[in-house]
Write an enzyme that holds these catalytic residues in place. Structure first.
Site, PDB file in Angstrom:
ATOM      1  N   LYS A 109      -9.338   0.637  12.174  1.00  0.00           N
ATOM      2  CA  LYS A 109      -8.716   1.968  12.104  1.00  0.00           C
ATOM      3  C   LYS A 109      -9.227   2.856  13.231  1.00  0.00           C
ATOM      4  O   LYS A 109      -8.476   3.665  13.779  1.00  0.00           O
ATOM      5  CB  LYS A 109      -8.952   2.608  10.736  1.00  0.00           C
ATOM      6  CG  LYS A 109      -8.145   1.920   9.636  1.00  0.00           C
ATOM      7  CD  LYS A 109      -8.067   2.712   8.344  1.00  0.00           C
ATOM      8  CE  LYS A 109      -7.137   1.984   7.358  1.00  0.00           C
ATOM      9  NZ  LYS A 109      -7.007   2.645   6.073  1.00  0.00           N
ATOM     10  N   LYS A 190      -1.483  -7.211   7.987  1.00  0.00           N
ATOM     11  CA  LYS A 190      -1.358  -6.892   6.566  1.00  0.00           C
ATOM     12  C   LYS A 190      -0.332  -5.763   6.360  1.00  0.00           C
ATOM     13  O   LYS A 190      -0.232  -4.855   7.176  1.00  0.00           O
ATOM     14  CB  LYS A 190      -2.763  -6.508   6.063  1.00  0.00           C
ATOM     15  CG  LYS A 190      -2.866  -5.458   5.000  1.00  0.00           C
ATOM     16  CD  LYS A 190      -4.318  -5.088   4.731  1.00  0.00           C
ATOM     17  CE  LYS A 190      -4.519  -3.583   4.713  1.00  0.00           C
ATOM     18  NZ  LYS A 190      -4.219  -2.925   3.464  1.00  0.00           N
ATOM     19  N   LYS A 193       0.184   0.863   3.928  1.00  0.00           N
ATOM     20  CA  LYS A 193       0.861   2.140   3.674  1.00  0.00           C
ATOM     21  C   LYS A 193       0.843   3.061   4.883  1.00  0.00           C
ATOM     22  O   LYS A 193       1.784   3.764   5.162  1.00  0.00           O
ATOM     23  CB  LYS A 193       0.124   2.892   2.554  1.00  0.00           C
ATOM     24  CG  LYS A 193       0.582   2.607   1.175  1.00  0.00           C
ATOM     25  CD  LYS A 193       0.033   3.683   0.254  1.00  0.00           C
ATOM     26  CE  LYS A 193      -0.990   3.117  -0.706  1.00  0.00           C
ATOM     27  NZ  LYS A 193      -2.366   3.409  -0.422  1.00  0.00           N
TER      28      LYS A 193
HETATM   29  P1  ATP Z   1      -3.899   2.082   4.029  1.00  0.00           P
HETATM   30  O1  ATP Z   1      -2.923   1.387   4.904  1.00  0.00           O
HETATM   31  O2  ATP Z   1      -3.744   3.566   4.001  1.00  0.00           O
HETATM   32  O3  ATP Z   1      -5.319   1.594   4.205  1.00  0.00           O
HETATM   33  P2  ATP Z   1      -3.328   0.390   1.911  1.00  0.00           P
HETATM   34  O4  ATP Z   1      -1.891   0.043   1.909  1.00  0.00           O
HETATM   35  O5  ATP Z   1      -4.325  -0.611   2.442  1.00  0.00           O
HETATM   36  O6  ATP Z   1      -3.494   1.753   2.591  1.00  0.00           O
HETATM   37  P3  ATP Z   1      -5.033   1.252  -0.284  1.00  0.00           P
HETATM   38  O7  ATP Z   1      -4.772   2.466  -1.083  1.00  0.00           O
HETATM   39  O8  ATP Z   1      -6.098   1.365   0.730  1.00  0.00           O
HETATM   40  O9  ATP Z   1      -3.691   0.781   0.424  1.00  0.00           O
HETATM   41  O10 ATP Z   1      -5.281   0.013  -1.228  1.00  0.00           O
HETATM   42  C1  ATP Z   1      -5.043  -0.021  -2.604  1.00  0.00           C
HETATM   43  C2  ATP Z   1      -5.193  -1.441  -3.089  1.00  0.00           C
HETATM   44  O11 ATP Z   1      -4.148  -2.261  -2.562  1.00  0.00           O
HETATM   45  C3  ATP Z   1      -6.511  -2.121  -2.656  1.00  0.00           C
HETATM   46  O12 ATP Z   1      -7.019  -2.871  -3.730  1.00  0.00           O
HETATM   47  C4  ATP Z   1      -6.095  -3.031  -1.542  1.00  0.00           C
HETATM   48  O13 ATP Z   1      -6.939  -4.167  -1.410  1.00  0.00           O
HETATM   49  C5  ATP Z   1      -4.702  -3.428  -1.976  1.00  0.00           C
HETATM   50  N1  ATP Z   1      -3.874  -3.790  -0.830  1.00  0.00           N
HETATM   51  C6  ATP Z   1      -3.546  -2.983   0.199  1.00  0.00           C
HETATM   52  N2  ATP Z   1      -2.754  -3.623   1.072  1.00  0.00           N
HETATM   53  C7  ATP Z   1      -2.594  -4.887   0.577  1.00  0.00           C
HETATM   54  C8  ATP Z   1      -1.867  -6.040   1.028  1.00  0.00           C
HETATM   55  N3  ATP Z   1      -1.165  -6.006   2.144  1.00  0.00           N
HETATM   56  N4  ATP Z   1      -1.907  -7.148   0.268  1.00  0.00           N
HETATM   57  C9  ATP Z   1      -2.620  -7.188  -0.890  1.00  0.00           C
HETATM   58  N5  ATP Z   1      -3.326  -6.135  -1.363  1.00  0.00           N
HETATM   59  C10 ATP Z   1      -3.313  -4.998  -0.642  1.00  0.00           C
END
Ligand code: ATP
Ligand code: LTN
Length: 326
Positions: A109, A190, A193
C-alpha cells in the site's frame, strides 16, 4: 470458542470479502462471537468524512443482510470503544519498528501511494489490539491477513513473557475455498475494495446483469482446458475457486464437471446470482431503516465494552499503570 473478526468500511463488499471472511462469520456466529466494523482502520485511507459515515452504515446493513444476526452475535463499531485505541498504544510500546516494516500489506500500500499516513504503518498493531482485547481464540479471515495474525501472536507472546500472562494467543481460521479471491481482470492480484477495478470485482450488491457481464468477460487463457493451475491458468483457477467457495466443494471437483470455459462461466454466474440476490434484496430493506441499524450498533457496543474494559485494565496494570481493579 471466542471468535472475533473485523472488516473496514472502505467500500462495497466484494465476493472476496464474502468468501474469505463474512461467510465463515455467518456459519460460526454464536453468543461468543464478535464482529467489528473497523472504522478507525479506515482512517488510514483518505476518505471524505461523509463517505466514511455512509459506508459504515452500508457495511453494517450488508453484514446483517449476509446473515449475521445481531440477536445471536455481537456486531459493533470499533471507534465506539475507546479501549481499542488505548490498548493500541500499549502494544505500540511492545511491537518493534522492524517487524512492522516487514508487513507486506504495508509495503504494497505504501508503494501505491507516497506520503502515506503513519496509521498505515501502525495499522497491524491496532488490529492486534482489536483481537487481544476480547481474549479471542479464533480469527476468521482471508489469506491476506495471516501475516498480521502472526504478528498479533508475536506481540501477545512478547507481552506475556515480559509482563506476565495477560493475553490469549489467537489462531487464524481460513475457509476451505475462497481464502484468496483474485481480481477477474487481473487474476494475479487480489480482489480489493480500495482498488478501482469495475469489471474485476463482483460486489454483494451488483445486479444480476452486471454479475453475468463481469463473469463472462473474466480473463481466462487460450489453452481451453478446465483445471486448477494457479501458475499457468490463474483466471480459470480463480473462477473455479469462486465456484467452490459458493458451492462448498473443492475447486478440483468443480473442474472435473466442465469441459468448456463457456459452460463454467454460465453456471458460475447462475450460482453467484442465486447466492447474492437475496442478500442484495435484504440489504435494500435494511438500509431503508437507518434508525434500526443505529440501534444494532448501540446494543453491540454495550455488549463489547464490558469485555474490552476488563482486558484493557488487566494489560495496563501488568505494565505498571494505575488502572482500576485489583
Ligand atoms: P482493502 O482493499 O481496503 O484493503 P479489502 O477488500 O482487503 O480492503 P478488508 O476490509 O481489509 O477488505 O478485509 C475484510 C476481510 O476480507 C478480511 O478478513 C480479508 O482477509 C478478507 N478479504 C479481503 N479481500 C479478500 C480476497 N480477495 N479474497 C479473500 N478474502 C479477502
Ligand atoms: N486488517 C483487517 C481488518 C481488521 C481485522 C481486525 C480482521 C481489523 N481488525 C481484527 C480480524 C480481526 C483487514 O481485513 N484488512
Amino acid at each position: 470458542m471466542r471468535i472475533l473478526s473485523g472488516i473496514q468500511p472502505s467500500g462495497v463488499m466484494h465476493v472476496g470479502n464474502y468468501l474469505g471472511a463474512v461467510k465463515q462469520w455467518v456459519t460460526h456466529q454464536s453468543a461468543d462471537s464478535l464482529y467489528c466494523i473497523v472504522d478507525l482502520h479506515a482512517l488510514t485511507l483518505e476518505l471524505d468524512p461523509s463517505v466514511l459515515r455512509e459506508q459504515t452504515i452500508d457495511t453494517l446493513a450488508t453484514l446483517v443482510a449476509a446473515g449475521l444476526d445481531p440477536d445471536v452475535c455481537t456486531l459493533f463499531l470499533q471507534s465506539r470503544i475507546a479501549f481499542h485505541a488505548q490498548l493500541n498504544w500499549l502494544l505500540e510500546c511492545v511491537a518493534t519498528f522492524g517487524e512492522l516494516s516487514r508487513m507486506t500489506q504495508f509495503k504494497e500500500k505504501a508503494e501505491r501511494k507516497g506520503g502515506y499516513r503513519v496509521g498505515l504503518f501502525t495499522y497491524p498493531v491496532l488490529m492486534a489490539a482489536d483481537i487481544l482485547l476480547y481474549d479471542t481464540e479464533r480469527v476468521p479471515v482471508g489469506d491476506d491477513q495471516l501475516q498480521h495474525l502472526e504478528l498479533t501472536r508475536e506481540i501477545a507472546e512478547r507481552f506475556n513473557n515480559r509482563y506476565g500472562d495477560t493475553f490469549t494467543l489467537p489462531e487464524g481460521m481460513l475457509p476451505p475455498s475462497g481464502a484468496r479471491v483474485m481480481d477477474l481482470q487481473e487474476p494475479t492480484h487480489k480482489m480489493s475494495k480500495s482498488v478501482a477495478s469495475p469489471l474485476g470485482q463482483i460486489t454483494l450488491l451488483d445486479d444480476p446483469r452486471d454479475i453475468e457481464r463481469k463473469i463472462s468477460r473474466a480473463v481466462t487463457d487460450t489453452d481451453g482446458e478446465v483445471r486448477v493451475d494457479w501458475e499457468n491458468k490463474p483466471g480459470v483457477s480463480n473462477l473455479l475457486e469462486i465456484y467452490a467457495g459458493f458451492s462448498d466443494e473443492s475447486p478440483h471437483d468443480v473442474a472435473r464437471r466442465y469441459e468448456r470455459y463457456g459452460e463454467l462461466k454460465h453456471d458460475l454466474a447462475e450460482l453467484v446470482i442465486s447466492s447474492l440476490s437475496p442478500i442484495a434484496q435484504r440489504y435494500r430493506e435494511l438500509r431503508a431503516d437507518p434508525g434500526a441499524l443505529q440501534s444494532v450498533l448501540d446494543a453491540g457496543s454495550l455488549k463489547a465494552t464490558h469485555v474490552a474494559a476488563t482486558t484493557y485494565q488487566r494489560a495496563a496494570r501488568a505494565m505498571g499503570l494505575y488502572a482500576p481493579g485489583a
